[in-house]
Design an enzyme around this catalytic site. Structure first.
Site, PDB file in Angstrom:
ATOM      1  N   CYS A  46       0.804  -1.312   0.006  1.00 44.79           N
ATOM      2  CA  CYS A  46      -0.045  -0.154  -0.007  1.00 44.79           C
ATOM      3  C   CYS A  46       0.764   1.306  -0.143  1.00 44.79           C
ATOM      4  O   CYS A  46       0.650   2.137  -0.781  1.00 44.79           O
ATOM      5  CB  CYS A  46      -0.937  -0.030   1.038  1.00 44.79           C
ATOM      6  SG  CYS A  46      -1.727   1.512   1.450  1.00 44.79           S
ATOM      7  N   CYS A  51      -1.630   1.484  -3.349  1.00 44.77           N
ATOM      8  CA  CYS A  51      -2.379   2.514  -2.949  1.00 44.77           C
ATOM      9  C   CYS A  51      -2.049   4.145  -2.992  1.00 44.77           C
ATOM     10  O   CYS A  51      -2.433   4.928  -3.506  1.00 44.77           O
ATOM     11  CB  CYS A  51      -3.264   2.099  -1.536  1.00 44.77           C
ATOM     12  SG  CYS A  51      -3.535   0.732  -1.143  1.00 44.77           S
ATOM     13  N   LYS A  54       0.098   5.306  -6.123  1.00 45.53           N
ATOM     14  CA  LYS A  54      -1.134   5.282  -7.160  1.00 45.53           C
ATOM     15  C   LYS A  54      -1.869   6.301  -7.229  1.00 45.53           C
ATOM     16  O   LYS A  54      -2.055   7.323  -7.971  1.00 45.53           O
ATOM     17  CB  LYS A  54      -1.653   3.855  -7.029  1.00 45.53           C
ATOM     18  CG  LYS A  54      -2.860   3.660  -8.032  1.00 45.53           C
ATOM     19  CD  LYS A  54      -4.113   4.250  -7.654  1.00 45.53           C
ATOM     20  CE  LYS A  54      -4.729   4.068  -6.415  1.00 45.53           C
ATOM     21  NZ  LYS A  54      -5.262   2.851  -6.252  1.00 45.53           N
ATOM     22  N   TYR A 181      -8.185  -3.694 -11.197  1.00 45.56           N
ATOM     23  CA  TYR A 181      -8.173  -2.124 -10.592  1.00 45.56           C
ATOM     24  C   TYR A 181      -6.827  -1.630 -11.367  1.00 45.56           C
ATOM     25  O   TYR A 181      -6.799  -0.279 -11.788  1.00 45.56           O
ATOM     26  CB  TYR A 181      -7.939  -2.360  -9.476  1.00 45.56           C
ATOM     27  CG  TYR A 181      -8.876  -2.611  -8.242  1.00 45.56           C
ATOM     28  CD1 TYR A 181      -9.616  -1.616  -7.729  1.00 45.56           C
ATOM     29  CD2 TYR A 181      -9.438  -3.929  -8.282  1.00 45.56           C
ATOM     30  CE1 TYR A 181     -10.675  -1.855  -6.726  1.00 45.56           C
ATOM     31  CE2 TYR A 181     -10.651  -4.323  -7.249  1.00 45.56           C
ATOM     32  CZ  TYR A 181     -11.069  -3.181  -6.617  1.00 45.56           C
ATOM     33  OH  TYR A 181     -12.138  -3.437  -5.607  1.00 45.56           O
ATOM     34  N   GLU A 185      -6.555   1.931 -13.680  1.00 42.70           N
ATOM     35  CA  GLU A 185      -6.146   2.949 -12.893  1.00 42.70           C
ATOM     36  C   GLU A 185      -4.946   3.576 -13.656  1.00 42.70           C
ATOM     37  O   GLU A 185      -4.719   4.742 -13.699  1.00 42.70           O
ATOM     38  CB  GLU A 185      -5.936   2.625 -11.397  1.00 42.70           C
ATOM     39  CG  GLU A 185      -7.076   2.405 -10.520  1.00 42.70           C
ATOM     40  CD  GLU A 185      -6.803   2.037  -9.207  1.00 42.70           C
ATOM     41  OE1 GLU A 185      -5.904   1.710  -8.778  1.00 42.70           O
ATOM     42  OE2 GLU A 185      -7.885   2.191  -8.291  1.00 42.70           O
ATOM     43  N   HIS A 440     -27.540  20.609  -1.313  1.00 41.06           N
ATOM     44  CA  HIS A 440     -27.525  20.954  -2.787  1.00 41.06           C
ATOM     45  C   HIS A 440     -26.679  22.243  -2.815  1.00 41.06           C
ATOM     46  O   HIS A 440     -26.324  23.094  -1.958  1.00 41.06           O
ATOM     47  CB  HIS A 440     -29.189  21.433  -2.823  1.00 41.06           C
ATOM     48  CG  HIS A 440     -29.347  22.132  -4.232  1.00 41.06           C
ATOM     49  ND1 HIS A 440     -29.521  21.624  -5.387  1.00 41.06           N
ATOM     50  CD2 HIS A 440     -29.642  23.377  -4.597  1.00 41.06           C
ATOM     51  CE1 HIS A 440     -30.028  21.814  -6.302  1.00 41.06           C
ATOM     52  NE2 HIS A 440     -29.840  23.248  -5.917  1.00 41.06           N
ATOM     53  N   GLU A 445     -26.657  14.168  -3.999  1.00 37.30           N
ATOM     54  CA  GLU A 445     -27.973  14.462  -3.609  1.00 37.30           C
ATOM     55  C   GLU A 445     -28.808  13.571  -4.363  1.00 37.30           C
ATOM     56  O   GLU A 445     -29.870  13.325  -4.060  1.00 37.30           O
ATOM     57  CB  GLU A 445     -28.360  16.022  -3.598  1.00 37.30           C
ATOM     58  CG  GLU A 445     -28.576  16.735  -4.782  1.00 37.30           C
ATOM     59  CD  GLU A 445     -28.966  18.151  -4.843  1.00 37.30           C
ATOM     60  OE1 GLU A 445     -29.874  18.232  -4.078  1.00 37.30           O
ATOM     61  OE2 GLU A 445     -28.356  18.708  -5.469  1.00 37.30           O
TER      62      GLU A 445
HETATM   63  P1  NDP Z   1      -7.073  -7.898 -10.450  1.00 35.90           P
HETATM   64  O1  NDP Z   1      -7.257  -9.492  -9.925  1.00 35.90           O
HETATM   65  O2  NDP Z   1      -8.073  -6.804 -10.167  1.00 35.90           O
HETATM   66  O3  NDP Z   1      -7.288  -8.055 -12.015  1.00 35.90           O
HETATM   67  C1  NDP Z   1      -6.527  -8.767 -12.856  1.00 35.90           C
HETATM   68  C2  NDP Z   1      -6.935  -8.573 -14.117  1.00 35.90           C
HETATM   69  O4  NDP Z   1      -6.131  -9.662 -14.960  1.00 35.90           O
HETATM   70  C3  NDP Z   1      -8.425  -9.148 -14.448  1.00 35.90           C
HETATM   71  O5  NDP Z   1      -8.864  -8.339 -15.398  1.00 35.90           O
HETATM   72  C4  NDP Z   1      -8.100 -10.574 -14.984  1.00 35.90           C
HETATM   73  O6  NDP Z   1      -8.927 -10.880 -15.970  1.00 35.90           O
HETATM   74  C5  NDP Z   1      -6.789 -10.330 -15.627  1.00 35.90           C
HETATM   75  N1  NDP Z   1      -5.899 -11.555 -15.785  1.00 35.90           N
HETATM   76  C6  NDP Z   1      -5.716 -12.602 -14.872  1.00 35.90           C
HETATM   77  N2  NDP Z   1      -5.068 -13.397 -15.289  1.00 35.90           N
HETATM   78  C7  NDP Z   1      -4.521 -13.060 -16.646  1.00 35.90           C
HETATM   79  C8  NDP Z   1      -3.895 -13.776 -17.382  1.00 35.90           C
HETATM   80  N3  NDP Z   1      -3.207 -15.021 -17.519  1.00 35.90           N
HETATM   81  N4  NDP Z   1      -3.880 -13.323 -18.971  1.00 35.90           N
HETATM   82  C9  NDP Z   1      -4.469 -12.060 -18.992  1.00 35.90           C
HETATM   83  N5  NDP Z   1      -5.340 -11.486 -18.127  1.00 35.90           N
HETATM   84  C10 NDP Z   1      -5.418 -12.041 -16.943  1.00 35.90           C
HETATM   85  O7  NDP Z   1      -5.677  -7.620 -10.136  1.00 35.90           O
HETATM   86  P2  NDP Z   1      -4.705  -6.121 -10.205  1.00 35.90           P
HETATM   87  O8  NDP Z   1      -3.399  -6.502 -10.585  1.00 35.90           O
HETATM   88  O9  NDP Z   1      -5.579  -5.426 -11.118  1.00 35.90           O
HETATM   89  O10 NDP Z   1      -5.199  -5.822  -8.565  1.00 35.90           O
HETATM   90  C11 NDP Z   1      -4.643  -6.593  -7.823  1.00 35.90           C
HETATM   91  C12 NDP Z   1      -5.692  -6.559  -6.435  1.00 35.90           C
HETATM   92  O11 NDP Z   1      -5.115  -5.359  -5.880  1.00 35.90           O
HETATM   93  C13 NDP Z   1      -7.025  -6.360  -6.774  1.00 35.90           C
HETATM   94  O12 NDP Z   1      -7.608  -7.452  -6.691  1.00 35.90           O
HETATM   95  C14 NDP Z   1      -7.261  -5.275  -5.395  1.00 35.90           C
HETATM   96  O13 NDP Z   1      -7.830  -6.236  -4.418  1.00 35.90           O
HETATM   97  C15 NDP Z   1      -6.113  -4.679  -5.367  1.00 35.90           C
HETATM   98  N6  NDP Z   1      -5.976  -3.318  -5.800  1.00 35.90           N
HETATM   99  C16 NDP Z   1      -6.973  -2.517  -5.103  1.00 35.90           C
HETATM  100  C17 NDP Z   1      -7.193  -1.132  -5.562  1.00 35.90           C
HETATM  101  C18 NDP Z   1      -8.286  -0.124  -4.963  1.00 35.90           C
HETATM  102  O14 NDP Z   1      -8.614  -0.549  -4.070  1.00 35.90           O
HETATM  103  N7  NDP Z   1      -8.457   0.989  -5.697  1.00 35.90           N
HETATM  104  C19 NDP Z   1      -6.087  -0.678  -6.677  1.00 35.90           C
HETATM  105  C20 NDP Z   1      -5.424  -1.632  -7.119  1.00 35.90           C
HETATM  106  C21 NDP Z   1      -5.376  -2.918  -6.546  1.00 35.90           C
HETATM  107  P3  NDP Z   1     -10.609 -11.601 -15.560  1.00 35.90           P
HETATM  108  O15 NDP Z   1     -11.265 -10.642 -15.002  1.00 35.90           O
HETATM  109  O16 NDP Z   1     -10.778 -12.217 -16.877  1.00 35.90           O
HETATM  110  O17 NDP Z   1     -10.006 -13.034 -14.684  1.00 35.90           O
END
Ligand code: NDP
Length: 451
Positions: A46, A51, A54, A181, A185, A440, A445
């Site tokens: 984080c 976080c 980012k 995410y 982002e 408002h 709202e």
């Molecule tokens: P996520 O798990 O959110 O997303 C992973 C993405 O990669 C999905 O779209 C998934 O597709 C795709 N994917 C997975 N495996 C493959 C593959 N082998 N080839 C191609 N695409 C693939 O992971 P992130 O890395 O974005 O974030 C990690 C975690 O960090 C999140 O789960 C979240 O909990 C946390 N996070 C939170 C944030 C916030 O609160 N604002 C900001 C950043 C991270 P599919 O959906 O089809 O499985």
């Protein structure tokens, strides 16, 4: 067998991220003798590669739009063409260092003994940190996760979120792989900073699990901004020719760029902990299996945060760490926390925030629902002439009138949603929303005037 009072520590935490730091700090303030080990920078993902940096980058990216908007209000400004990358990265890094210092100070003030080094378990009560060996009555594993790397040809030319925060130069054209995410982002971040952005996601539409209207709206807004979106395709390979990367997609298309960010999820950090030997069971996906009170298959060893099989979000890890400390050292009966109605935000452009069930999820669970929706342009963007829409949506149970889901994409969504998470946790009904007087003029709202 060693008696508990003979251990070096009452509680030893492996991993000084959000969950570990909170848990160790609270345990120490409750009178426990606590140690913590970390082999990277204090604060975990984080603070160092998640976080916090980012959000700082997202703020920097937002300025692009602010400069443009200001003209509509009569400000005689020209949107600067370039961000001074060096200045920005130096200032961002200084802020992260400041936060590392604050975390360090918090542990020191609480009386937690800090070990810098890689920790592993020798047995259920013994921890080795590089060349130091200590014993503890109870052990917490809070080691978090690491970005997953895809094993495609040329994968060595791709970066993950661990490296993307430390680029020496701003990318001219970045290709982002993934649809979670991190992917959306960083699409916002680099687009706002002035880089050309392409995003490639293996499915029909990114942000799987979020409400479909929200996902569609984000897609429309990103297309309007000129972000190059590729759905139903994956990265098949990368070739490097001097400073140029040639990304070959599974669709047959190629993208020429200078940076590729692979954002395809994370894997739990369990390697090198010797969990197998000690008898700590893992789930099939590699996360540590935990039962009640965050207990692993070894009764005195606990796990929480991203390394365990619950919800991988920073505030969840923090709440878990605190709750476990109270359970172990202040006689709180149960350490378990509620995973209901956890609000979450995606710092995309426009940003998204959500709490509760999506329309699809609610239906899947057998609820008969009424959906309330409104789509409009923020008052701020009218003079600014910014063509960006807000979408707000309520999912309400027909039978009980309870609000099951609140969803928003648009300006300030993350700031607005926290209060609605409180309302949903309190069991608010649509009638409760309706009798609430709005503030408002705000966008928020609209949530209390939807008919
Ligand atoms: P996520 O798990 O959110 O997303 C992973 C993405 O990669 C999905 O779209 C998934 O597709 C795709 N994917 C997975 N495996 C493959 C593959 N082998 N080839 C191609 N695409 C693939 O992971 P992130 O890395 O974005 O974030 C990690 C975690 O960090 C999140 O789960 C979240 O909990 C946390 N996070 C939170 C944030 C916030 O609160 N604002 C900001 C950043 C991270 P599919 O959906 O089809 O499985």
């Amino acid at each position: 067998m060693t008696q508990p009072h003979n251990y070096d520590f009452d509680y030893f935490v492996i991993g000084a991220g959000s969950g570990g730091v909170r848990s160790s700090r609270i345990a120490a303030t409750l009178g426990a003798k606590v140690g913590i080990a970390e082999y990277k920078d204090i604060g975990g993902t984080c603070v160092n590669v998640g976080c916090v940096p980012k959000k700082i980058m997202a703020y920097a990216a937002d300025y692009h739009g602010h400069f443009e908007d200001a003209k509509g209000y009569g400000w005689d400004v020209k949107a600067p063409k370039n961000l001074d990358w060096g200045t920005f990265i130096t200032r961002k890094d200084a802020e992260i260092k400041r936060l590392n210092g604050i975390y360090d100070g918090l542990l020191e003030k609480a009386g937690v003994t800090y070990y810098s080094g890689h920790a592993s378990l020798k047995d259920p009560h013994t921890i080795q940190i590089d060349n130091t060996v200590v014993t503890a009555d109870k052990i917490l594993i809070a080691t978090g996760g690491t970005p997953r790397k895809d094993m495609i040809p040329g994968a060595e030319h791709t970066l993950t979120s661990d490296e993307i925060f430390h680029l020496k130069q701003q990318p001219e054209h970045i290709l982002i792989i993934g649809g979670g995410y991190v992917a959306v982002e960083f699409a916002h971040i680099f687009h706002g900073m002035g880089s050309k952005v392409s995003l490639c996601y293996r499915g029909d539409l990114f942000l799987r699990g979020f409400d479909d209207d929200i996902r569609e709206t984000l897609k429309e807004e990103m297309i309007k901004q000129g972000i190059d979106l590729h759905f139903n395709c994956d990265l098949a390979g990368v070739e490097k020719d001097q400073d140029t990367l040639l990304a070959r997609m599974s669709s047959g298309k190629t993208v020429e760029c200078d940076t590729i960010l692979s954002a395809i999820g994370r894997v739990p950090n369990t390697q090198g902990l010797n969990l197998d030997e000690v008898g700590v069971d893992l789930c099939p996906n590699g996360q540590i299996k935990i039962g009640d009170n965050f207990q692993t298959s070894v009764p005195n060893i606990y796990a929480l945060g991203d390394v365990a099989n619950k919800v991988p979000l920073t505030p969840v890890a923090t709440a878990e760490g605190q709750s476990l400390a109270y359970h172990l050292f202040a006689d709180k009966q149960s350490a378990d926390i509620s995973y209901e109605n956890i609000a979450t935000a995606v710092f995309s452009q426009p940003p998204i925030a959500t709490v509760g069930y999506s329309e699809h999820e609610a239906e899947g669970l057998g609820h008969e629902i009424t959906v309330f929706k409104t789509r409009f342009r923020s008052m701020k963007y009218i003079l600014a002439e910014r063509d960006e829409k807000i979408l707000m949506k309520l999912v309400v149970c027909k039978k009980t009138d309870k609000v099951l889901g609140v969803h928003m994409i648009g300006l300030d969504a993350p700031e607005i949603m926290q209060g609605f998470a409180v309302a949903l946790n309190a069991g608010a009904t649509k009638a409760d929303f309706d009798r609430t007087i709005g503030i408002h003029p705000t966008s928020a709202e609209e949530f209390v005037t939807m008919k």
